[in-house]
Design a protein around this motif. Structure first.
Motif, PDB file in Angstrom:
ATOM      1  N   ALA A 114      41.432  42.846  45.892  1.00  0.00           N
ATOM      2  CA  ALA A 114      41.652  44.289  45.989  1.00  0.00           C
ATOM      3  C   ALA A 114      43.131  44.649  45.995  1.00  0.00           C
ATOM      4  N   THR A 115      43.986  43.720  46.421  1.00  0.00           N
ATOM      5  CA  THR A 115      45.417  44.025  46.541  1.00  0.00           C
ATOM      6  C   THR A 115      46.274  43.265  45.521  1.00  0.00           C
ATOM      7  N   ALA A 116      45.638  42.671  44.516  1.00  0.00           N
ATOM      8  CA  ALA A 116      46.377  41.893  43.518  1.00  0.00           C
ATOM      9  C   ALA A 116      47.431  42.760  42.829  1.00  0.00           C
ATOM     10  N   ARG A 117      48.631  42.216  42.695  1.00  0.00           N
ATOM     11  CA  ARG A 117      49.729  42.964  42.063  1.00  0.00           C
ATOM     12  C   ARG A 117      49.659  42.856  40.539  1.00  0.00           C
ATOM     13  N   GLY A 118      49.902  43.968  39.901  1.00  0.00           N
ATOM     14  CA  GLY A 118      49.926  43.982  38.450  1.00  0.00           C
ATOM     15  C   GLY A 118      48.584  44.294  37.820  1.00  0.00           C
ATOM     16  N   TRP A 119      47.519  44.359  38.621  1.00  0.00           N
ATOM     17  CA  TRP A 119      46.209  44.698  38.112  1.00  0.00           C
ATOM     18  C   TRP A 119      45.915  46.165  38.425  1.00  0.00           C
ATOM     19  N   SER A 120      45.287  46.829  37.499  1.00  0.00           N
ATOM     20  CA  SER A 120      44.913  48.225  37.740  1.00  0.00           C
ATOM     21  C   SER A 120      43.737  48.293  38.705  1.00  0.00           C
ATOM     22  N   LEU A 121      43.485  49.484  39.228  1.00  0.00           N
ATOM     23  CA  LEU A 121      42.356  49.677  40.137  1.00  0.00           C
ATOM     24  C   LEU A 121      41.042  49.306  39.439  1.00  0.00           C
ATOM     25  N   GLY A 122      40.930  49.675  38.174  1.00  0.00           N
ATOM     26  CA  GLY A 122      39.723  49.353  37.426  1.00  0.00           C
ATOM     27  C   GLY A 122      39.541  47.860  37.232  1.00  0.00           C
ATOM     28  N   GLU A 123      40.638  47.153  36.999  1.00  0.00           N
ATOM     29  CA  GLU A 123      40.550  45.706  36.814  1.00  0.00           C
ATOM     30  C   GLU A 123      40.150  45.012  38.109  1.00  0.00           C
ATOM     31  N   ARG A 124      40.717  45.443  39.214  1.00  0.00           N
ATOM     32  CA  ARG A 124      40.351  44.847  40.501  1.00  0.00           C
ATOM     33  C   ARG A 124      38.892  45.137  40.839  1.00  0.00           C
ATOM     34  N   ALA A 125      38.453  46.348  40.576  1.00  0.00           N
ATOM     35  CA  ALA A 125      37.055  46.717  40.851  1.00  0.00           C
ATOM     36  C   ALA A 125      36.103  45.899  39.981  1.00  0.00           C
ATOM     37  N   ALA A 126      36.496  45.662  38.740  1.00  0.00           N
ATOM     38  CA  ALA A 126      35.641  44.892  37.834  1.00  0.00           C
ATOM     39  C   ALA A 126      35.461  43.456  38.332  1.00  0.00           C
ATOM     40  N   LEU A 127      36.540  42.833  38.816  1.00  0.00           N
ATOM     41  CA  LEU A 127      36.431  41.466  39.311  1.00  0.00           C
ATOM     42  C   LEU A 127      35.618  41.404  40.602  1.00  0.00           C
ATOM     43  N   LEU A 128      35.810  42.368  41.488  1.00  0.00           N
ATOM     44  CA  LEU A 128      35.018  42.410  42.721  1.00  0.00           C
ATOM     45  C   LEU A 128      33.537  42.577  42.403  1.00  0.00           C
ATOM     46  N   ALA A 129      33.236  43.449  41.466  1.00  0.00           N
ATOM     47  CA  ALA A 129      31.836  43.683  41.096  1.00  0.00           C
ATOM     48  C   ALA A 129      31.219  42.424  40.492  1.00  0.00           C
ATOM     49  N   CYS A 151      31.603  35.584  32.061  1.00  0.00           N
ATOM     50  CA  CYS A 151      32.714  36.503  32.315  1.00  0.00           C
ATOM     51  C   CYS A 151      32.824  37.576  31.230  1.00  0.00           C
ATOM     52  N   HIS A 152      31.851  37.615  30.338  1.00  0.00           N
ATOM     53  CA  HIS A 152      31.887  38.591  29.236  1.00  0.00           C
ATOM     54  C   HIS A 152      31.944  40.012  29.791  1.00  0.00           C
ATOM     55  N   GLY A 153      32.834  40.791  29.240  1.00  0.00           N
ATOM     56  CA  GLY A 153      32.970  42.180  29.658  1.00  0.00           C
ATOM     57  C   GLY A 153      34.077  42.427  30.661  1.00  0.00           C
ATOM     58  N   LEU A 154      34.632  41.357  31.266  1.00  0.00           N
ATOM     59  CA  LEU A 154      35.750  41.541  32.178  1.00  0.00           C
ATOM     60  C   LEU A 154      37.004  41.933  31.396  1.00  0.00           C
ATOM     61  N   PRO A 155      37.880  42.719  31.998  1.00  0.00           N
ATOM     62  CA  PRO A 155      39.115  43.117  31.303  1.00  0.00           C
ATOM     63  C   PRO A 155      39.940  41.904  30.873  1.00  0.00           C
ATOM     64  N   LYS A 156      40.657  42.061  29.776  1.00  0.00           N
ATOM     65  CA  LYS A 156      41.433  40.978  29.194  1.00  0.00           C
ATOM     66  C   LYS A 156      42.433  40.395  30.183  1.00  0.00           C
ATOM     67  N   ARG A 157      43.109  41.261  30.963  1.00  0.00           N
ATOM     68  CA  ARG A 157      44.115  40.764  31.905  1.00  0.00           C
ATOM     69  C   ARG A 157      43.486  39.822  32.934  1.00  0.00           C
ATOM     70  N   LEU A 158      42.282  40.147  33.415  1.00  0.00           N
ATOM     71  CA  LEU A 158      41.614  39.289  34.394  1.00  0.00           C
ATOM     72  C   LEU A 158      41.272  37.934  33.783  1.00  0.00           C
ATOM     73  N   LEU A 159      40.819  37.966  32.552  1.00  0.00           N
ATOM     74  CA  LEU A 159      40.494  36.714  31.881  1.00  0.00           C
ATOM     75  C   LEU A 159      41.732  35.841  31.717  1.00  0.00           C
TER      76      LEU A 159
END
Length: 451
Positions: A114-129, A151-159
């Protein structure tokens, strides 16, 4: 029981200690002069003429490696003293990245994401979900699925900044090729099995000293032999027992009249397959067991293997006083995933100061090309323009390729012959914990077979 253990790596020494603690008589035979198998120390010559001890590859253990830690303690090796423990962190040079706080699991993972730096709120929410979905499903998936599939569908930055680095570090394969079921099992144990399971544990001593050498010393103190530089040439079935043949001058005469109740193959897979095939052709072995040995050897020989490289280099720069590693951003011409500051880990060793270890998992380049690329990566991503090469080490058969639905060789061959190692059947990829658990599992099978 008298049990011959062929190989003094982490699996073989785990098996030997387990058998000795259950009042049996293991004897270890190691072909090399250095203990530890594929996780061992070696001497590194430095440009100024000095030498220092490093490992054949920079390793990280994690807090979930419960059997590794238990066995270290059992042979009087204190993990708290010899391992630097830090909460999971994957920081980049620009300050972005993931860092778990010191909180109970799974709260540490949830807050860290939830507090990862450089990730958007949407990206953090996607990984938590997605993590929640994996947990609800018990971290299970189809055996045929790849990590990329789950992991299909996760944002590119998270991948790129989370999934891919973890996958290639744990399974030594990119997400598009790696087994999702094994990857999810590792995530479950690391992130949700218990507090501290996700912690990174970085050795402050050599990998040989961390467990295998301590285990050998413990075994010898308790009257069990560990023969180094002793290659076993052949296994000969003698009724329900085994005779071993070796070319080592001081051991061969002893083995001439020695018989073992069981043999445990804890050597590299290609060597284990050679010994199994030779034994399969012996006239004293039944045709049924001969066929089993041949099938096991064929299955072992067909395993694909992947390489891991470590580029050791010197620089005047240092990493953070708090954290002795940084994550890197690999791409086509920049292959390293992590860099470790050896001077931070070995503060009392003057020769280690300024020595960096760049880790390249799933290495597919030649030594010279790799070294050139990694040094340029350090200049581009870290600004280390004074960096100079020391030595590049490539373990070409570092791990088996942990692909989906892979059928790994069994622990039991038959006729009192077993095998252990990170490549045999088991829930873990080719890691130190996988090797240790395999050794213990094989030793338990040997014990249960005698009951």
């Amino acid at each position: 029981m008298r049990v011959a253990i062929i190989g003094a790596g982490w699996a073989g020494m785990a098996a030997a200690v387990h058998l000795a603690r259950h009042d049996h008589q293991p004897t270890v035979f190691e072909a090399s002069r250095t203990i530890g198998g594929r996780a061992r120390e070696l001497s590194l010559p430095l440009p100024d003429g000095r030498t220092t001890m490093v490992d054949n590859g920079q390793h990280i253990l994690i807090g979930a490696y419960s059997e590794c830690l238990r066995l270290m303690r059992s042979v009087s090796m204190d993990p708290d003293l010899h391992l630097l423990r830090k909460p999971l962190a994957m920081p980049y040079a620009d300050g972005s990245g993931l860092a778990f706080p010191k909180l109970p699991a799974p709260l540490d993972a949830l807050v860290g994401i939830a507090t990862a730096r450089g990730w958007s709120l949407g990206e953090r929410a996607a990984l938590l979900a997605r993590a929640l979905r994996w947990r609800v499903r018990g971290f299970r998936c189809e055996e045929s699925a790849t990590v990329a599939d789950v992991c299909h569908g996760l944002p590119k930055r998270l991948l790129e900044e989370f999934i891919e680095p973890l996958c290639v570090s744990a399974l030594n394969l990119p997400a598009a090729q790696a087994s999702a079921s094994v990857f999810l099992r590792v995530l479950k144990d690391a992130l949700f099995a218990g507090t501290g399971g996700s912690h990174f544990l970085v050795p402050r001593c050599s990998l040989s000293d961390l467990f295998p050498a301590s285990a050998a010393h413990w075994l010898q103190q308790h009257g069990h032999a560990v023969h180094m530089a002793c290659r076993i040439r052949e296994l000969i079935p003698q009724g329900q027992r085994w005779q071993l043949l070796s070319d080592q001058a001081d051991v061969a005469p002893l083995l001439e009249h020695e018989r073992f109740d069981a043999v445990l193959l804890a050597c590299p897979p290609q060597e284990a397959a050679r010994l199994a095939l030779n034994a399969a052709e012996h006239e004293n072995l039944s045709a049924r067991h001969g066929l089993r040995f041949q099938h096991w050897a064929w299955q072992t020989q067909t395993l694909e293997h992947t390489a891991i490289a470590t580029v050791y280099a010197q620089t005047s720069h240092r990493l953070s006083a708090d954290l002795p590693w940084l994550a890197l951003r690999p791409h086509g011409q920049a292959p390293a995933q992590f860099v470790f500051d050896r001077g931070h880990l070995h503060a009392d060793d003057a020769a280690q100061q300024g020595l960096m270890a760049f880790v390249v998992s799933d290495c597919r380049s030649s030594r010279s090309e790799l070294e050139t690329q990694v040094l340029q990566q350090a200049r581009d991503q870290l600004g280390w323009h004074d960096i100079q090469p020391v030595q590049t080490i490539i373990e070409k058969r570092a791990t088996f390729a942990c692909t989906p639905a892979l059928q790994r060789p069994s622990l039991e061959l038959g006729h009192k012959l077993w095998a252990c190692g990170d490549y045999v059947e088991g829930p873990y990829p080719a890691t130190l914990e996988g090797a240790v658990r395999s050794g213990i599992a094989a030793a338990q099978l040997v014990l249960s077979d005698q009951e």
